[in-house]
Design a protein around this motif. Sequence first.
Motif, mmCIF file in Angstrom:
data_model
loop_
_atom_site.group_PDB
_atom_site.id
_atom_site.type_symbol
_atom_site.label_atom_id
_atom_site.label_comp_id
_atom_site.label_asym_id
_atom_site.label_seq_id
_atom_site.Cartn_x
_atom_site.Cartn_y
_atom_site.Cartn_z
ATOM 1 N N GLN A 69 14.236 -11.542 37.171
ATOM 2 C CA GLN A 69 13.810 -10.345 37.904
ATOM 3 C C GLN A 69 14.282 -9.075 37.187
ATOM 4 N N ARG A 73 11.751 -5.850 35.802
ATOM 5 C CA ARG A 73 12.022 -4.416 35.948
ATOM 6 C C ARG A 73 12.199 -3.748 34.585
ATOM 7 N N TYR A 74 12.865 -4.435 33.661
ATOM 8 C CA TYR A 74 13.065 -3.899 32.307
ATOM 9 C C TYR A 74 11.718 -3.638 31.626
ATOM 10 N N THR A 76 8.919 -2.856 33.045
ATOM 11 C CA THR A 76 8.361 -1.644 33.651
ATOM 12 C C THR A 76 9.023 -0.385 33.092
ATOM 13 N N LEU A 77 10.328 -0.469 32.846
ATOM 14 C CA LEU A 77 11.052 0.692 32.306
ATOM 15 C C LEU A 77 10.665 0.945 30.848
ATOM 16 N N CYS A 115 9.997 -13.307 30.935
ATOM 17 C CA CYS A 115 9.721 -13.422 32.364
ATOM 18 C C CYS A 115 9.071 -14.758 32.714
ATOM 19 N N ALA A 193 17.707 -1.575 35.048
ATOM 20 C CA ALA A 193 16.938 -2.720 35.548
ATOM 21 C C ALA A 193 17.772 -3.659 36.412
#
Length: 485
Positions: A69, A73-74, A76-77, A115, A193
């Motif tokens: 998870q 998020r990473y 997306t950043l 992922c 993240a």
Amino acid sequence: MKYPLVQNYINGKFVNAGTGTTLPVISPLDGNLLSVVPLSATADLDQAVEAARAALPVWSRMPVKERVQVFFRYKTLLERDLQQLASLISEENGKTIGESVAEVEKCIELTEFACSIPQLVTGEILEVSKGVECRTERVPVGIVASIVPFNFPAMVPNWTIPNALALGNCMIIKPSEKVPLTLAKIALLLKEAGLPDGVFNIVNGDHTIVNAICAHPSIHAVTFVGSTKVAKHVYRQATQQLKLCLALGGAKNHLIVLPDAKADMTAQNVVASMSGCAGQRCMAASAMVAVGGVDHIIQKICDEAKKVIPGTNLGAVINKAAQQRIEQYITEAEQQGAKILVDGRKAVVEGKEDGSYVGPTVIDFVTPGMAVAKEEIFGPVICIMRADSLDEAISIENSNIYGNAASVFTQNGSYARYVIERASAGMIGVNVGVPVPREPFSFGGWNESKFGTGDITGRSSIEFFTKLKKSTVKWNPEAGVNWMS
């Protein structure tokens, strides 16, 4: 100085190194001072290892679906800060903005693969006898270290960061002292993240830290990307301490061009391969073997090379020393009888006279014994050797000590398969100038381009960053004792 002093990143915080020794971080684009980087001592590495050791029990036991998870998020950043990262890469490495954007996009692809790891490490279970089950599962190696080069400040670190961490390891990474700024930004994104403190640590430095990583008893695995000379040193030092090690070295990638090749496509691919990232990549084409009558293609290669302009669509090489070394290769080849068709020496970009630039260079009538034909130039230079047959071309390719990549340009499928089967390289292209496999296929060469087992990315990396645990479970006492007991 544009940026503050570079610091180490240990246990989720930026901290000063315990030594006052530093080196300047100079932008190859214009020669301006960006920052200064500390040359850490072994005590700084010890602090990073202690932080990783403290974080490992909780992080390694966290279910893999929870660990990844962080990398959703990473990703997306990385997408959010793509332009900011690209600007930083360009400043400290010298790439064009377009090349820097592509580098961050590759980081995003690498993270996407990480992922998917929960679907790739499910393990196996089988009832091997009545009431008796055997099971396999992958568990983290422990504390791992990555030593990364200057030519890809974001991508090469992301060859290992997402996979190694998603698989439950904790990491210490040593960036090149020439490009430490991008990795510091990556550390901030990982923290944002949600990566727990201590799981990822940065120790800046030079060969002192490299040797300390290889020797540290609490570091269980080491990856390295750089020159073959240093790759051999790291591999020997790490394995002597009984560590896992995967060390990627240099390359001398050959493009074999046959008379039936599509001239325009071939010329565009050859020039893109030799000049992309200013030739500072281990997948760059630096040797071309022209088979038979391909002078019309060579002319188109020259025409395409002349469209590549330093400071416009060609970035800088890393520093003045690299510029001088590359130009010396060109001069030496000319003195030995090679013909310079396109000359990139003495390139100057207006307004950036202190930058480090070499223009695209095409050298014809090179012989296999010349240094320019044998050694890794790491600049926007391609040397052309002549061959009368495909077998002779393959012999020239196979005689070089490296084995990272090779490509053939042809419209004949049987010729292409002939080269694929016989070229001594780990990555082969057909009508592709830079045959880098896309995820989930792994990256890695042969011969003196790689030391160690497996590859550094893709599915192959899972085996490097994990250990296989086997368990046998019996719950039926009524079965009594048998041969399995």
